[in-house]
Design a protein around this motif. Structure first.
Motif, PDB file in Angstrom:
ATOM      1  N   GLN A 173      29.432  75.024  55.575  1.00 36.87           N
ATOM      2  CA  GLN A 173      28.113  74.756  55.676  1.00 36.87           C
ATOM      3  C   GLN A 173      27.547  74.022  54.393  1.00 36.87           C
ATOM      4  N   ILE A 174      26.556  73.274  54.524  1.00 30.93           N
ATOM      5  CA  ILE A 174      25.697  72.680  53.487  1.00 30.93           C
ATOM      6  C   ILE A 174      24.125  73.200  53.603  1.00 30.93           C
ATOM      7  N   PRO A 175      23.707  73.024  52.386  1.00 33.27           N
ATOM      8  CA  PRO A 175      22.251  73.580  52.546  1.00 33.27           C
ATOM      9  C   PRO A 175      21.155  72.699  52.987  1.00 33.27           C
ATOM     10  N   LEU A 176      20.332  73.185  53.452  1.00 32.54           N
ATOM     11  CA  LEU A 176      19.068  72.338  53.995  1.00 32.54           C
ATOM     12  C   LEU A 176      18.364  72.450  52.789  1.00 32.54           C
ATOM     13  N   GLY A 177      18.022  71.720  51.829  1.00 31.15           N
ATOM     14  CA  GLY A 177      17.205  71.621  50.519  1.00 31.15           C
ATOM     15  C   GLY A 177      17.879  72.714  49.436  1.00 31.15           C
ATOM     16  N   LYS A 178      16.931  72.983  48.448  1.00 29.32           N
ATOM     17  CA  LYS A 178      17.431  73.856  47.433  1.00 29.32           C
ATOM     18  C   LYS A 178      16.260  74.311  46.798  1.00 29.32           C
ATOM     19  N   GLU A 179      16.250  75.298  45.946  1.00 33.38           N
ATOM     20  CA  GLU A 179      15.303  75.969  45.205  1.00 33.38           C
ATOM     21  C   GLU A 179      14.088  76.341  46.103  1.00 33.38           C
ATOM     22  N   ASN A 180      12.688  76.220  45.858  1.00 36.51           N
ATOM     23  CA  ASN A 180      11.596  76.495  46.680  1.00 36.51           C
ATOM     24  C   ASN A 180      11.613  75.813  47.997  1.00 36.51           C
ATOM     25  N   ASN A 181      12.548  74.518  48.130  1.00 39.11           N
ATOM     26  CA  ASN A 181      12.588  73.708  49.339  1.00 39.11           C
ATOM     27  C   ASN A 181      13.996  74.321  50.208  1.00 39.11           C
ATOM     28  N   PHE A 182      14.630  75.311  49.977  1.00 37.16           N
ATOM     29  CA  PHE A 182      15.736  75.888  50.703  1.00 37.16           C
ATOM     30  C   PHE A 182      15.212  76.450  52.063  1.00 37.16           C
ATOM     31  N   GLU A 183      15.633  76.029  53.300  1.00 35.40           N
ATOM     32  CA  GLU A 183      14.857  76.363  54.492  1.00 35.40           C
ATOM     33  C   GLU A 183      16.314  76.743  55.458  1.00 35.40           C
ATOM     34  N   GLY A 184      17.407  76.673  55.236  1.00 32.92           N
ATOM     35  CA  GLY A 184      18.582  76.993  55.848  1.00 32.92           C
ATOM     36  C   GLY A 184      19.728  76.364  55.523  1.00 32.92           C
ATOM     37  N   VAL A 185      20.777  76.047  56.567  1.00 33.01           N
ATOM     38  CA  VAL A 185      22.016  75.429  56.413  1.00 33.01           C
ATOM     39  C   VAL A 185      22.548  74.779  57.561  1.00 33.01           C
ATOM     40  N   ILE A 186      23.297  73.714  57.374  1.00 32.22           N
ATOM     41  CA  ILE A 186      23.906  72.867  58.279  1.00 32.22           C
ATOM     42  C   ILE A 186      25.358  73.311  58.717  1.00 32.22           C
ATOM     43  N   ASP A 187      25.600  73.899  59.863  1.00 29.12           N
ATOM     44  CA  ASP A 187      26.971  74.146  60.205  1.00 29.12           C
ATOM     45  C   ASP A 187      27.843  73.099  60.458  1.00 29.12           C
ATOM     46  N   LEU A 188      28.686  72.696  59.625  1.00 26.61           N
ATOM     47  CA  LEU A 188      29.693  71.619  59.855  1.00 26.61           C
ATOM     48  C   LEU A 188      30.677  71.800  60.902  1.00 26.61           C
ATOM     49  N   ILE A 189      30.915  72.742  61.413  1.00 25.39           N
ATOM     50  CA  ILE A 189      31.964  72.858  62.562  1.00 25.39           C
ATOM     51  C   ILE A 189      31.212  72.676  63.955  1.00 25.39           C
ATOM     52  N   GLU A 190      30.018  73.531  64.075  1.00 20.83           N
ATOM     53  CA  GLU A 190      29.113  73.272  65.133  1.00 20.83           C
ATOM     54  C   GLU A 190      28.064  72.033  65.055  1.00 20.83           C
ATOM     55  N   MET A 191      28.114  71.401  64.071  1.00 20.37           N
ATOM     56  CA  MET A 191      27.278  70.528  63.714  1.00 20.37           C
ATOM     57  C   MET A 191      25.681  70.848  64.304  1.00 20.37           C
ATOM     58  N   LYS A 192      25.196  71.953  63.592  1.00 21.15           N
ATOM     59  CA  LYS A 192      23.803  72.393  64.034  1.00 21.15           C
ATOM     60  C   LYS A 192      23.145  72.838  62.821  1.00 21.15           C
ATOM     61  N   GLU A 193      21.910  72.734  62.693  1.00 23.09           N
ATOM     62  CA  GLU A 193      20.858  73.329  61.652  1.00 23.09           C
ATOM     63  C   GLU A 193      20.596  74.744  61.927  1.00 23.09           C
ATOM     64  N   ILE A 194      20.633  75.469  61.022  1.00 22.78           N
ATOM     65  CA  ILE A 194      20.383  77.049  61.116  1.00 22.78           C
ATOM     66  C   ILE A 194      19.157  77.542  60.209  1.00 22.78           C
ATOM     67  N   ARG A 195      18.130  78.099  61.020  1.00 20.61           N
ATOM     68  CA  ARG A 195      17.059  78.504  59.952  1.00 20.61           C
ATOM     69  C   ARG A 195      16.756  79.907  60.348  1.00 20.61           C
ATOM     70  N   TRP A 196      16.316  80.735  59.365  1.00 20.19           N
ATOM     71  CA  TRP A 196      15.926  81.984  59.737  1.00 20.19           C
ATOM     72  C   TRP A 196      14.548  82.431  59.742  1.00 20.19           C
ATOM     73  N   ASP A 197      14.072  83.393  60.821  1.00 19.95           N
ATOM     74  CA  ASP A 197      12.656  83.628  61.099  1.00 19.95           C
ATOM     75  C   ASP A 197      12.531  85.021  59.836  1.00 19.95           C
ATOM     76  N   SER A 198      11.673  84.614  59.068  1.00 15.66           N
ATOM     77  CA  SER A 198      11.196  85.661  57.919  1.00 15.66           C
ATOM     78  C   SER A 198      10.443  86.878  58.517  1.00 15.66           C
ATOM     79  N   ALA A 199       9.938  86.462  59.788  1.00 20.87           N
ATOM     80  CA  ALA A 199       8.795  87.383  60.473  1.00 20.87           C
ATOM     81  C   ALA A 199       9.817  88.640  60.920  1.00 20.87           C
TER      82      ALA A 199
END
Length: 691
Positions: A173-199
């Motif tokens: 995986q590689i991260p989507l952003g970093k520090e305050n802008n970190f919002e999720g990851v890119i899965d390099l096997i499935e080539m998808k973006e993953i974000r998590w719902d804080s709610a």
């Protein structure tokens, strides 16, 4: 059953987020119904009062949870048809003073999650636990945590892992952003973006295609993943050279083989505190870490055949297991944590302690969840559980069947390096204190207690100031014993510098019976760190085994009582080259005493030396304070070995004598305005310098 079982540990430097990540794993797998926070003192795995007060893990805690791998493809999957995986987890401490807890956990695990701090990268204790994992050949996956922190950067951590651990990190995986802008990851096997719902506390994941502006970066890192895999997998190389599309299943299956052979360290990213990145990590445990029957089989020594044998993981074979931890429970007595390598044990059956040659009954078998438990019908090959009823068992003991005398390799623990005197506030508590110290010594192999022959004081020894502070607090608070504690003292060792041969004769009349023995011992120094060794080189078959055992007991006892100053002896080889034995007068008592006296006299003539503990010191300080920090280390007799510039400050590696390191933290804070940090662990013993 075995195919869907995983025995894993979570290991890292202190404060990298081991317990926080474990709490999320328990929550998302349904084992707990709320997320316990370390900072609030509510972590399920940190159940000891002191762990909650100090905010650190002191004892490794075991739990079992279950997981169905849904994956992240996004299509509708019938969960009822998926296999359920059993994951046995051991959460280990990060502080160097509790390294024994990590050592004995890794000894019995099949895989581990190595957690790295996204800000600090590879830290000193990370290197220590990595070496322990390498020693036991434990396959690992990596997780870069705290991607949301100021100063977090995923890619330099990969370089740090490659440089310091000599590992082969590969981003899955590689991260989507970093520090305050970190919002999720890119899965390099499935080539998808993953974000998590804080709610939903991260339970719900939003899985989307990779956006256009990130596609080039994702393809670049996927190429690196494929390239790393092709270097260890012919199947991937063939498809890659033919220009064919690589299916996700092939990548995962070949990556699994590479992880199990320790050729590759797959790296994941997340921020556990913010509930991001944990579910793919649980999937990775199932996908890449081995089942108990996929690891290298355990090796045992067959006592009758005097040869090493491999032990396949088979629940139907003869039972064989290893006691890797003892924990005292006020109601149940000794809780013996055991890993079964072969066969099975049921409650109420007799268990044979191979090393001690004793039989005991396994009254109950439990599955632990931190400090809670549930009964088990049997403890089978590949599984980890707790046996109640084994009063004689100690850490490292092999348990099994009387008809199959096989000993598993014992664990090696570092020597205690710091001591304090301890005495009860009144004489009535003297015996109670001794009993408690004996219990704690049985629980913790790096903690020892002895009575000083000259002063009569109780001397307790451990791995560091924090280690002893925790144990003393337990004695006073948990066991309610009033005690006074002296100032810390260095635990020295004694050894010899030349080889000597000595003949000792012993004769004494006890109760009208003569007890006589004569032995010739050759003692010689061994290389530092090799430990003591006893060998019997007398070719006289008429001498009974009981006499040989008595001689060995005498020598081992003499190792502990020292030479000139009473400190334990290390790195001495003792060989019995001749023994005069008579059936009429030769007794075990005589030969044990003769061996002890002969050893003492020989050592006094072998140029005895005093050894002091040298500590490996790792310091991190802002650049403007590095000069003052180095000066402080050298003032205390330390020697700087290396310097390394890192984003969080310069890292200094040094060695210094333990005797000069008391109160170092106060001085370090003073010269660095409280901004420098350090960790210290035992390195080796060397001849005490004249100061």
């Amino acid at each position: 059953m075995l195919k869907t079982m995983r025995n894993i540990g979570i290991m890292a430097h202190i404060d990298a987020g081991k317990t926080t990540t474990t709490e999320r794993i328990l929550y998302y797998t349904g084992k707990s119904h709320r997320i316990g926070e370390v900072d609030d003192g509510e972590a399920i795995m940190d159940w000891m009062e002191q762990e909650q007060e100090r905010g650190i893990t002191i004892q490794s805690a075991a739990t079992t949870t279950y997981w169905k791998r849904l994956g992240i493809k996004g299509e509708n999957i019938d969960a009822a048809k998926l296999p359920q995986y059993q994951i046995n987890i051991i959460d280990t401490p990060g502080h160097v003073d509790f390294t024994a807890e990590v050592e004995r956990s890794l000894r019995v695990l099949d895989g581990a999650i190595a957690i790295f701090d996204a800000v600090h990268g590879v830290e000193p204790q990370t290197e220590t636990v990595w070496r322990q994992a390498e020693h036991y050949k434990v396959p690992c996956i990596g997780y870069v945590n705290k991607m949301d922190r100021v100063g977090a950067d995923f890619f330099p951590v990969l370089d740090d892992i490659r440089a310091k651990l000599a590992a082969n990190p590969v981003a899955v995986q590689i991260p989507l952003g970093k520090e305050n802008n970190f919002e999720g990851v890119i899965d390099l096997i499935e080539m998808k973006e993953i974000r998590w719902d804080s709610a939903t506390d991260g339970e719900e994941m939003d899985i989307t295609p990779i956006s256009g502006e990130r596609e080039a970066l994702a393809k670049e890192w996927r190429e690196r993943l494929i390239d790393a895999l092709s270097s260890v997998s012919d199947a991937v190389t063939e498809k890659y050279l033919a220009g064919e599309e690589l299916p996700s299943e092939l990548i995962r299956s070949e990556l699994r083989k590479a992880v199990i052979s320790r050729a590759v360290l797959p790296i994941f990213a997340g921020a556990s505190r913010r509930n991001m990145g944990v579910q793919p990590l649980i999937d990775a445990v199932v996908d890449y870490l081995p089942a108990p029957d996929e690891t290298v089989p355990a090796v045992g020594h067959h006592l009758k055949k005097d040869e090493d044998i491999t032990i396949p993981c088979d629940p139907n074979a003869i039972p064989l297991g290893l006691v890797f931890k003892i924990q005292n429970d006020r109601e149940a007595g000794s809780l013996c944590y055991a890993r079964m390598y072969s066969g099975s044990i049921k409650p109420g059956t007799m268990v044979f302690n191979v090393g001690k040659k004793k039989r005991e009954r396994a009254n109950r078998i439990l599955r632990m969840h931190s400090n809670k438990s549930e009964p088990m019908d049997s403890l089978q090959a590949g599984d980890i559980g707790v046996i109640i009823g084994l009063k004689l068992a100690q850490t490292g003991d092999t348990i099994g069947s009387e008809g199959w005398p096989v000993l598993l390799e014992k664990m090696q623990f570092p020597e205690p390096v710091i001591s304090v005197s301890m005495e009860p506030k009144n004489l009535s508590e003297q015996e109670k204190l001794k009993e408690i110290l004996a219990l704690l010594s049985k629980e913790d192999p790096t903690f020892t207690a002895r009575e000083d022959d000259e002063t009569g004081q109780l001397i307790i020894s451990g791995m560091g100031e924090l280690h002893l502070d925790v144990l003393v607090t337990r004695i006073i608070k948990e066991y309610s014993v009033g005690a006074r504690v002296g100032n810390p003292q260095v635990t020295y060792r004694e050894s010899i510098s030349t080889a000597v041969e000595r003949t000792e004769t012993f004769s004494k009349v006890v109760a009208g019976k003569e007890n006589a023995a004569s032995l010739t011992l050759r003692i010689e120094p061994r290389e530092r760190g090799q430990g003591n060794n006893f060998a019997w080189a007398v070719k006289n078959s008429a001498i009974p085994d009981e006499i040989k055992d008595a001689v060995e007991r005498g020598v081992n006892g003499a190792f502990q009582s020292g030479i000139a100053l009473g400190y334990p002896c290390i790195d001495i080889g003792v060989t019995v080259v001749n023994a005069v034995y008579s059936e009429l007068t030769g007794t075990e008592f005589a030969f044990e005493a003769c061996a002890s006296l002969g050893f003492d006299e020989a050592c006094r003539n072998a140029a005895p030396i005093l050894l002091e503990p040298i500590m490996a010191v790792d310091l991190v300080a802002p650049k403007e304070f590095v000069g003052d920090v180095i000066s402080l280390v050298t003032q205390r007799g330390g020697q700087v070995l290396s310097m390394d510039s890192k984003p969080g400050g310069d890292e200094v590696k040094a060695q210094a004598p333990m005797a000069k390191m008391f109160g170092f933290m106060t001085s370090l804070r003073s010269v660095s305005q409280g901004r420098a940090t350090f960790t210290m662990e035992f390195s080796h013993f060397e001849k005490k310098a004249e100061r």
